[in-house]
Write a protein that holds these residues in place. Sequence first.
Motif, PDB file in Angstrom:
ATOM      1  N   GLN A 232       4.076  15.369  -1.931  1.00  0.00           N
ATOM      2  CA  GLN A 232       3.688  16.773  -1.812  1.00  0.00           C
ATOM      3  C   GLN A 232       2.241  16.958  -1.366  1.00  0.00           C
ATOM      4  OE1 GLN A 232       5.882  19.417  -2.318  1.00  0.00           O
ATOM      5  NE2 GLN A 232       7.386  17.771  -2.361  1.00  0.00           N
ATOM      6  N   ARG A 233       1.355  16.103  -1.862  1.00  0.00           N
ATOM      7  CA  ARG A 233      -0.066  16.267  -1.562  1.00  0.00           C
ATOM      8  C   ARG A 233      -0.378  15.799  -0.138  1.00  0.00           C
ATOM      9  NH1 ARG A 233      -2.945  13.153  -6.221  1.00  0.00           N
ATOM     10  NH2 ARG A 233      -4.384  12.846  -4.491  1.00  0.00           N
ATOM     11  N   PRO A 234      -1.045  16.617   0.648  1.00  0.00           N
ATOM     12  CA  PRO A 234      -1.364  16.240   2.038  1.00  0.00           C
ATOM     13  C   PRO A 234      -2.141  14.929   2.149  1.00  0.00           C
ATOM     14  CG  PRO A 234      -1.736  18.576   1.712  1.00  0.00           C
ATOM     15  CD  PRO A 234      -1.445  17.998   0.357  1.00  0.00           C
TER      16      PRO A 234
ATOM     17  N   ALA B 160       0.833  -1.206   0.000  1.00  0.00           N
ATOM     18  CA  ALA B 160       0.000   0.000   0.000  1.00  0.00           C
ATOM     19  C   ALA B 160       0.870   1.259   0.000  1.00  0.00           C
ATOM     20  CB  ALA B 160      -0.935  -0.002   1.208  1.00  0.00           C
ATOM     21  N   CYS B 161       1.938   1.248   0.775  1.00  0.00           N
ATOM     22  CA  CYS B 161       2.875   2.394   0.777  1.00  0.00           C
ATOM     23  C   CYS B 161       3.479   2.586  -0.611  1.00  0.00           C
ATOM     24  CB  CYS B 161       3.984   2.174   1.808  1.00  0.00           C
ATOM     25  SG  CYS B 161       3.485   2.409   3.519  1.00  0.00           S
ATOM     26  N   GLU B 162       3.867   1.487  -1.231  1.00  0.00           N
ATOM     27  CA  GLU B 162       4.465   1.550  -2.566  1.00  0.00           C
ATOM     28  C   GLU B 162       3.467   2.096  -3.588  1.00  0.00           C
ATOM     29  OE1 GLU B 162       7.212   1.686  -5.367  1.00  0.00           O
ATOM     30  OE2 GLU B 162       7.616   1.221  -3.263  1.00  0.00           O
ATOM     31  N   ARG B 163       2.217   1.697  -3.483  1.00  0.00           N
ATOM     32  CA  ARG B 163       1.194   2.203  -4.411  1.00  0.00           C
ATOM     33  C   ARG B 163       1.007   3.713  -4.258  1.00  0.00           C
ATOM     34  NH1 ARG B 163      -1.234  -2.583  -2.950  1.00  0.00           N
ATOM     35  NH2 ARG B 163      -2.721  -1.553  -1.569  1.00  0.00           N
ATOM     36  N   VAL B 164       1.079   4.214  -3.026  1.00  0.00           N
ATOM     37  CA  VAL B 164       0.971   5.662  -2.803  1.00  0.00           C
ATOM     38  C   VAL B 164       2.119   6.373  -3.516  1.00  0.00           C
ATOM     39  CG1 VAL B 164       1.090   7.500  -1.069  1.00  0.00           C
ATOM     40  CG2 VAL B 164      -0.287   5.464  -0.627  1.00  0.00           C
TER      41      VAL B 164
ATOM     42  N   ARG C  91      -0.473   6.496   7.316  1.00  0.00           N
ATOM     43  CA  ARG C  91      -1.387   5.508   7.886  1.00  0.00           C
ATOM     44  C   ARG C  91      -0.936   4.090   7.544  1.00  0.00           C
ATOM     45  NH1 ARG C  91      -5.365   3.581   5.319  1.00  0.00           N
ATOM     46  NH2 ARG C  91      -5.821   5.340   3.978  1.00  0.00           N
ATOM     47  N   GLN C  92      -0.557   3.881   6.299  1.00  0.00           N
ATOM     48  CA  GLN C  92      -0.096   2.553   5.875  1.00  0.00           C
ATOM     49  C   GLN C  92       1.248   2.206   6.509  1.00  0.00           C
ATOM     50  OE1 GLN C  92      -1.907   0.409   4.464  1.00  0.00           O
ATOM     51  NE2 GLN C  92      -3.586   1.736   3.859  1.00  0.00           N
ATOM     52  N   ASP C  93       2.118   3.198   6.646  1.00  0.00           N
ATOM     53  CA  ASP C  93       3.415   2.955   7.265  1.00  0.00           C
ATOM     54  C   ASP C  93       3.243   2.603   8.748  1.00  0.00           C
ATOM     55  OD1 ASP C  93       6.297   2.835   6.810  1.00  0.00           O
ATOM     56  OD2 ASP C  93       6.394   4.507   8.221  1.00  0.00           O
ATOM     57  N   GLN C  94       2.261   3.219   9.398  1.00  0.00           N
ATOM     58  CA  GLN C  94       1.960   2.877  10.791  1.00  0.00           C
ATOM     59  C   GLN C  94       1.485   1.431  10.882  1.00  0.00           C
ATOM     60  OE1 GLN C  94       2.495   4.785  13.558  1.00  0.00           O
ATOM     61  NE2 GLN C  94       1.928   2.984  14.745  1.00  0.00           N
ATOM     62  N   ALA C  95       0.663   1.009   9.935  1.00  0.00           N
ATOM     63  CA  ALA C  95       0.195  -0.384   9.911  1.00  0.00           C
ATOM     64  C   ALA C  95       1.370  -1.336   9.688  1.00  0.00           C
ATOM     65  CB  ALA C  95      -0.855  -0.572   8.816  1.00  0.00           C
ATOM     66  N   ARG C  96       2.303  -0.946   8.831  1.00  0.00           N
ATOM     67  CA  ARG C  96       3.508  -1.754   8.594  1.00  0.00           C
ATOM     68  C   ARG C  96       4.294  -1.915   9.886  1.00  0.00           C
ATOM     69  NH1 ARG C  96       8.674  -0.809   8.489  1.00  0.00           N
ATOM     70  NH2 ARG C  96       8.297   1.390   8.873  1.00  0.00           N
ATOM     71  N   PHE C  97       4.502  -0.795  10.583  1.00  0.00           N
ATOM     72  CA  PHE C  97       5.286  -0.834  11.815  1.00  0.00           C
ATOM     73  C   PHE C  97       4.566  -1.626  12.909  1.00  0.00           C
ATOM     74  CE2 PHE C  97       6.982   0.692  15.816  1.00  0.00           C
ATOM     75  CZ  PHE C  97       8.342   0.554  15.589  1.00  0.00           C
ATOM     76  N   GLU C  98       3.259  -1.481  13.007  1.00  0.00           N
ATOM     77  CA  GLU C  98       2.504  -2.231  14.020  1.00  0.00           C
ATOM     78  C   GLU C  98       2.602  -3.734  13.781  1.00  0.00           C
ATOM     79  OE1 GLU C  98      -1.387  -0.477  13.933  1.00  0.00           O
ATOM     80  OE2 GLU C  98      -0.714   1.318  15.003  1.00  0.00           O
ATOM     81  N   ALA C  99       2.602  -4.161  12.519  1.00  0.00           N
ATOM     82  CA  ALA C  99       2.768  -5.582  12.228  1.00  0.00           C
ATOM     83  C   ALA C  99       4.162  -6.048  12.648  1.00  0.00           C
ATOM     84  CB  ALA C  99       2.524  -5.849  10.740  1.00  0.00           C
ATOM     85  N   LEU C 100       5.185  -5.241  12.351  1.00  0.00           N
ATOM     86  CA  LEU C 100       6.540  -5.590  12.785  1.00  0.00           C
ATOM     87  C   LEU C 100       6.624  -5.684  14.308  1.00  0.00           C
ATOM     88  CD1 LEU C 100       8.833  -3.417  10.466  1.00  0.00           C
ATOM     89  CD2 LEU C 100       8.553  -5.908  10.424  1.00  0.00           C
TER      90      LEU C 100
ATOM     91  N   VAL D 163       0.347  12.134   1.753  1.00  0.00           N
ATOM     92  CA  VAL D 163       1.207  12.065   2.943  1.00  0.00           C
ATOM     93  C   VAL D 163       0.456  11.337   4.065  1.00  0.00           C
ATOM     94  CG1 VAL D 163       2.324  13.434   4.762  1.00  0.00           C
ATOM     95  CG2 VAL D 163       2.554  14.120   2.362  1.00  0.00           C
ATOM     96  N   THR D 164      -0.803  11.707   4.254  1.00  0.00           N
ATOM     97  CA  THR D 164      -1.621  11.091   5.305  1.00  0.00           C
ATOM     98  C   THR D 164      -1.846   9.606   5.033  1.00  0.00           C
ATOM     99  OG1 THR D 164      -2.720  13.190   5.750  1.00  0.00           O
ATOM    100  CG2 THR D 164      -3.863  11.182   6.470  1.00  0.00           C
ATOM    101  N   GLU D 165      -2.167   9.272   3.783  1.00  0.00           N
ATOM    102  CA  GLU D 165      -2.398   7.872   3.442  1.00  0.00           C
ATOM    103  C   GLU D 165      -1.131   7.042   3.632  1.00  0.00           C
ATOM    104  OE1 GLU D 165      -3.800   5.057  -0.294  1.00  0.00           O
ATOM    105  OE2 GLU D 165      -4.044   7.230  -0.461  1.00  0.00           O
ATOM    106  N   HIS D 166       0.004   7.571   3.184  1.00  0.00           N
ATOM    107  CA  HIS D 166       1.265   6.847   3.347  1.00  0.00           C
ATOM    108  C   HIS D 166       1.591   6.669   4.833  1.00  0.00           C
ATOM    109  CE1 HIS D 166       5.546   5.931   3.355  1.00  0.00           C
ATOM    110  NE2 HIS D 166       5.346   5.438   2.149  1.00  0.00           N
TER     111      HIS D 166
END
Length: 193
Positions: A141-143, A124-128, A151-160, A146-149
Motif C-alpha cells: 500500500q505504501r508508495p 530484498a523483495c521478500e524483506r519489503v 527497484r529490487q524486482d528490476q534488479a532480480r530480473f536484470e540478473a536473470l 512499492v517503489t523499493e520492491h
Amino acid sequence: LVFSGCPADPWAGRGSMMAVTTRRGEETWRTKSTGDTGCSAVEVTLGRLFRLTGLTAPEMALARNVDLLPPGELHVASRFDDRYQDLGQFLTTDVAERVVAGDDAARAERYRELRARHACAVDACERVLQRAGVERFWQLQRPDLVTEHARQDQARFEALEAMNRMLPVALRCEQLRHYVASAWLDNWDHLNY
C-alpha cells in the motif's frame, strides 16, 4: 477430459491462478481455474497451436468435474512433466551454471556472481513484503515500499536476463523459436518454457 472421481491435491508450485494436481489413471495433470470457460478454451487452443509449430509444450485439454476447483466451468489441464521447468527457476540452478560455464572457470565465476545478485534481490523483495506484513507485491500500500520492491524486482530480473544471455547459442535459438511462435499467438511470457 472428465476428472470425476480423480484425486486432486492443491498445486504447490508457482502460478497466479487456483490450481490442483490431479491424478487420472497413470497420468498427472496440473489443472487450473481461469474463472471463465471461454478463457480456458482460448488458453487450451493457443497451447495446441503452439505445439503445432513443432515446439515442445505440454499437452493441454479442457477439464471438467475437477475436485477442489469451482464446479460449472471448464478448466485448463496440462499434462504434468517434471522435465519442464520455468526458465527463471532453471537459470538459478547448478545445472544451468554447468551448461553455461562448462570447464571455463571465468564464466563459472561470472555466472555465480549473477546468481548471487539474483538471490540478493529476491531476499530484498521478500524483506519489503515482510516489513509491510503482506505476502504478495500487489498487496503493498505504501508508495515508498512499492517503489523499493519495484527497484529490487528490476534488479532480480536484470540478473536473470544476464544469466539468460550467457546460455549456449542452441538454447538461445530455441528461445527465439518460442518467442516467435508466442508472439504470433500473442501469448508471450519471457520466462516461460
